[in-house]
Design an enzyme around this catalytic site. Sequence first.
Site: not given
Ligand code: GRF
Length: 211
Positions: A20-22, A98, A115, A117
Amino acid sequence: MNDSMAGSRKRIAVFASGNGSNLQAIIDFSKNTDINGDIVIVLSNNPDAFALKRALSAGIEPVCIPFNRNNDRFEYNRAVLQAVKDKKIDLVCLAGYMLMLSSEFINQYFNKIINIHPSLLPSFKGAHGIVDAFNYGVKVTGVTVHFVENELDTGPIISQEAVFVNEGETIEDLEKKIHEAEHRIYPPALRHFCRDELRIIGRKVIITERG
Ligand code: GRF
């Protein structure tokens, strides 16, 4: 911006299966910048997703709908769709989610799902974009924010950032740079959506900033 310049505030669901870093980048960005939207739920298929803890810490409702191999994928997606509808969500942000969404879900939220990617699409689609690009030996890869369509990693592209692969760099070095780029481009892309600044014309996404 005033209210006459953009529609009402958007209700956002972030879907995440892992770290969940994003999600965190979006939360942090929206603390300092008005994105004209609010994350209403963080939804995960994985009860152990750290993203759910991040949601709780930020005062956002975590919603876990566990998925295991015995689940019927169609029924599972029905449950996810219902959760999103119940919360009157305007925008679904996939951030390391996922599982594939069903076509029923995508059709009902068409052009309302985005999304992130970890490659420069259309290169290196799929679940291993970073390592696939690294192993291929590319000198430039990057990150892409795009709308979601039924076919995997194909929808119109909102934004991209290139990331260079320098000689001697390891896969870990590259992963770090990719994640940094993701955290830079995902929150502003989401803000554009929430401010009604995105127009899709064929495959092209036109961004018109409202100033
Ligand atoms: C990221 O690299 C995103 O591009 C991909 O999954 C990863 C998720 O990372 N779809 P996080 O859970 O947000 O750290």
